[in-house]
Write a protein that holds these residues in place. Structure first.
Motif, PDB file in Angstrom:
ATOM      1  N   PRO A   3       0.874  -1.104   0.034  1.00 42.61           N
ATOM      2  CA  PRO A   3       0.072   0.017   0.063  1.00 42.61           C
ATOM      3  C   PRO A   3       1.058   1.059   0.043  1.00 42.61           C
ATOM      4  N   HIS A   4       0.400   2.190  -0.808  1.00 46.91           N
ATOM      5  CA  HIS A   4       1.277   3.373  -0.737  1.00 46.91           C
ATOM      6  C   HIS A   4       0.246   4.537  -1.212  1.00 46.91           C
ATOM      7  N   ASP A   5       0.669   5.835  -0.524  1.00 44.59           N
ATOM      8  CA  ASP A   5      -0.121   6.955  -0.734  1.00 44.59           C
ATOM      9  C   ASP A   5      -0.363   7.364  -2.316  1.00 44.59           C
ATOM     10  N   ASP A   6       0.786   6.938  -3.179  1.00 49.34           N
ATOM     11  CA  ASP A   6       0.579   7.137  -4.438  1.00 49.34           C
ATOM     12  C   ASP A   6      -0.235   6.425  -5.271  1.00 49.34           C
ATOM     13  N   ILE A   7      -0.631   5.202  -4.819  1.00 48.00           N
ATOM     14  CA  ILE A   7      -1.792   4.540  -5.234  1.00 48.00           C
ATOM     15  C   ILE A   7      -2.984   4.680  -5.013  1.00 48.00           C
ATOM     16  N   VAL A   8      -3.405   5.278  -3.825  1.00 47.05           N
ATOM     17  CA  VAL A   8      -4.478   5.851  -3.671  1.00 47.05           C
ATOM     18  C   VAL A   8      -4.820   7.232  -4.340  1.00 47.05           C
ATOM     19  N   THR A   9      -3.789   7.942  -4.521  1.00 45.36           N
ATOM     20  CA  THR A   9      -4.016   9.272  -5.155  1.00 45.36           C
ATOM     21  C   THR A   9      -4.542   8.888  -6.686  1.00 45.36           C
ATOM     22  N   TYR A  10      -3.671   7.861  -7.012  1.00 43.80           N
ATOM     23  CA  TYR A  10      -3.927   7.521  -8.429  1.00 43.80           C
ATOM     24  C   TYR A  10      -5.572   6.909  -8.741  1.00 43.80           C
ATOM     25  N   MET A  11      -6.024   6.378  -7.765  1.00 39.95           N
ATOM     26  CA  MET A  11      -7.139   5.648  -7.857  1.00 39.95           C
ATOM     27  C   MET A  11      -8.208   6.844  -7.595  1.00 39.95           C
ATOM     28  N   GLU A  12      -7.870   7.892  -6.691  1.00 42.77           N
ATOM     29  CA  GLU A  12      -8.599   9.103  -6.527  1.00 42.77           C
ATOM     30  C   GLU A  12      -9.027   9.872  -7.892  1.00 42.77           C
ATOM     31  N   THR A  13      -7.721   9.703  -8.785  1.00 41.61           N
ATOM     32  CA  THR A  13      -8.035  10.614  -9.807  1.00 41.61           C
ATOM     33  C   THR A  13      -7.990  10.049 -11.069  1.00 41.61           C
ATOM     34  N   ILE A  14      -8.147   8.866 -11.405  1.00 41.58           N
ATOM     35  CA  ILE A  14      -8.161   8.200 -12.744  1.00 41.58           C
ATOM     36  C   ILE A  14      -9.488   8.427 -13.272  1.00 41.58           C
ATOM     37  N   GLN A  15     -10.593   8.280 -12.369  1.00 38.47           N
ATOM     38  CA  GLN A  15     -11.768   8.463 -13.067  1.00 38.47           C
ATOM     39  C   GLN A  15     -12.046   9.681 -13.886  1.00 38.47           C
ATOM     40  N   ALA A  16     -11.431  10.688 -13.396  1.00 38.42           N
ATOM     41  CA  ALA A  16     -11.638  12.145 -13.872  1.00 38.42           C
ATOM     42  C   ALA A  16     -10.738  12.147 -15.421  1.00 38.42           C
ATOM     43  N   THR A  17      -9.595  11.246 -15.425  1.00 36.54           N
ATOM     44  CA  THR A  17      -9.047  11.143 -16.862  1.00 36.54           C
ATOM     45  C   THR A  17      -9.556  10.420 -17.981  1.00 36.54           C
ATOM     46  N   MET A  18     -10.737   9.475 -17.366  1.00 39.69           N
ATOM     47  CA  MET A  18     -11.338   8.415 -18.296  1.00 39.69           C
ATOM     48  C   MET A  18     -12.614   9.285 -18.965  1.00 39.69           C
ATOM     49  N   GLU A  19     -13.263  10.118 -18.107  1.00 39.26           N
ATOM     50  CA  GLU A  19     -14.635  10.803 -18.542  1.00 39.26           C
ATOM     51  C   GLU A  19     -14.540  11.696 -19.601  1.00 39.26           C
ATOM     52  N   PRO A  20     -13.528  12.196 -20.094  1.00 42.68           N
ATOM     53  CA  PRO A  20     -13.647  12.854 -21.334  1.00 42.68           C
ATOM     54  C   PRO A  20     -13.663  11.888 -22.647  1.00 42.68           C
TER      55      PRO A  20
ATOM     56  N   TYR B 242      -3.638  11.506 -18.307  1.00 43.85           N
ATOM     57  CA  TYR B 242      -3.605   9.785 -17.561  1.00 43.85           C
ATOM     58  C   TYR B 242      -1.755   9.889 -17.499  1.00 43.85           C
ATOM     59  N   GLN B 243      -1.356  10.299 -18.481  1.00 42.35           N
ATOM     60  CA  GLN B 243       0.383  10.033 -18.375  1.00 42.35           C
ATOM     61  C   GLN B 243       0.886  10.753 -17.102  1.00 42.35           C
ATOM     62  N   GLU B 244       0.189  11.853 -16.649  1.00 36.09           N
ATOM     63  CA  GLU B 244       0.636  12.611 -15.441  1.00 36.09           C
ATOM     64  C   GLU B 244       0.512  11.545 -14.357  1.00 36.09           C
ATOM     65  N   ILE B 245      -0.715  10.808 -14.186  1.00 38.40           N
ATOM     66  CA  ILE B 245      -0.770   9.984 -12.891  1.00 38.40           C
ATOM     67  C   ILE B 245      -0.252   8.757 -13.213  1.00 38.40           C
ATOM     68  N   LEU B 246      -0.003   8.215 -14.349  1.00 38.42           N
ATOM     69  CA  LEU B 246       0.527   6.950 -14.432  1.00 38.42           C
ATOM     70  C   LEU B 246       1.599   6.508 -13.636  1.00 38.42           C
ATOM     71  N   PRO B 247       2.496   7.265 -13.432  1.00 39.98           N
ATOM     72  CA  PRO B 247       3.839   6.938 -12.540  1.00 39.98           C
ATOM     73  C   PRO B 247       3.446   6.794 -11.045  1.00 39.98           C
ATOM     74  N   LEU B 248       2.238   7.202 -10.508  1.00 33.52           N
ATOM     75  CA  LEU B 248       1.812   7.023  -9.272  1.00 33.52           C
ATOM     76  C   LEU B 248       1.680   5.594  -9.118  1.00 33.52           C
ATOM     77  N   ARG B 249       1.192   4.900 -10.112  1.00 29.71           N
ATOM     78  CA  ARG B 249       0.804   3.328  -9.996  1.00 29.71           C
ATOM     79  C   ARG B 249       2.161   2.660 -10.328  1.00 29.71           C
ATOM     80  N   THR B 250       2.951   2.946 -11.635  1.00 31.43           N
ATOM     81  CA  THR B 250       3.853   2.253 -12.123  1.00 31.43           C
ATOM     82  C   THR B 250       5.248   2.160 -11.140  1.00 31.43           C
ATOM     83  N   ARG B 251       5.201   3.091 -10.241  1.00 34.04           N
ATOM     84  CA  ARG B 251       6.421   3.234  -9.326  1.00 34.04           C
ATOM     85  C   ARG B 251       6.375   2.210  -8.286  1.00 34.04           C
ATOM     86  N   HIS B 252       5.150   1.758  -7.880  1.00 33.64           N
ATOM     87  CA  HIS B 252       4.604   1.074  -6.797  1.00 33.64           C
ATOM     88  C   HIS B 252       3.926  -0.372  -7.116  1.00 33.64           C
TER      89      HIS B 252
END
Length: 117
Positions: A14-31, A74-84
Motif C-alpha cells: 500500500p502506498h499513498d501514490d496508489i491511493v492518489t492514482y485511484m482518486e484521480t483516474i476516473q476524471a482522466t477517463m470521463e472525457p 493520464y500520463q501525468e498520474i500513471l507513474p503514481l501506479r507504475t512506481r509501486h
C-alpha cells in the motif's frame, strides 16, 4: 465498437501514490467516455496463474481508449501506479453486436480446407 483497457496488476505494498492514482483516474477517463467494467472485484483463476487483480475499463471505441491512455492527464498520474505496482495493460477491441463464434469457426475451417487443396 466498444474497446477495453485491461490491466493485470500484481500486488504491491500500500502506498499513498496508489491511493492518489485511484482518486484521480476516473476524471482522466470521463472525457473519453471511459467507465470501469471491473475494478477491485474478486476473481477466480480457472487456468494458469493470475496473482493480483484485474481491471477492465470500457470505452466507446479503440480510438478513444488509445487517446485516454496517451492523454496528458493520464500520463501525468500513471507513474503514481507504475512506481509501486507491476502490471500488464492492453487495449483490445470488443466484438460487434450479434457476434457468433460459430460463424468465425466456419470461416476458419473453410480457409483451412482451401489450403489443403
Amino acid at each position: 465498437m466498444t474497446a477495453y483497457a485491461i490491466a493485470h496488476l500484481r500486488p504491491g505494498d500500500p502506498h499513498d501514490d496508489i491511493v492518489t492514482y485511484m482518486e484521480t483516474i476516473q476524471a482522466t477517463m470521463e472525457p473519453f467516455g471511459g467507465r470501469f467494467a471491473v475494478h477491485g472485484a474478486t476473481h477466480r483463476t480457472l487456468e494458469g496463474n493470475w496473482p493480483g487483480a484485474v481491471v477492465v475499463v470500457a470505452f466507446p471505441d479503440m480510438g478513444r481508449a488509445a487517446a485516454w491512455y496517451e492523454s496528458d492527464a493520464y500520463q501525468e498520474i500513471l507513474p503514481l501506479r507504475t512506481r509501486h505496482m507491476d502490471g500488464d495493460v492492453i487495449l483490445v477491441e470488443g466484438v460487434p453486436d450479434g457476434y457468433d463464434a460459430q460463424v468465425t469457426a466456419s470461416a476458419t475451417r473453410s480457409r483451412m480446407l482451401a489450403r489443403r487443396v
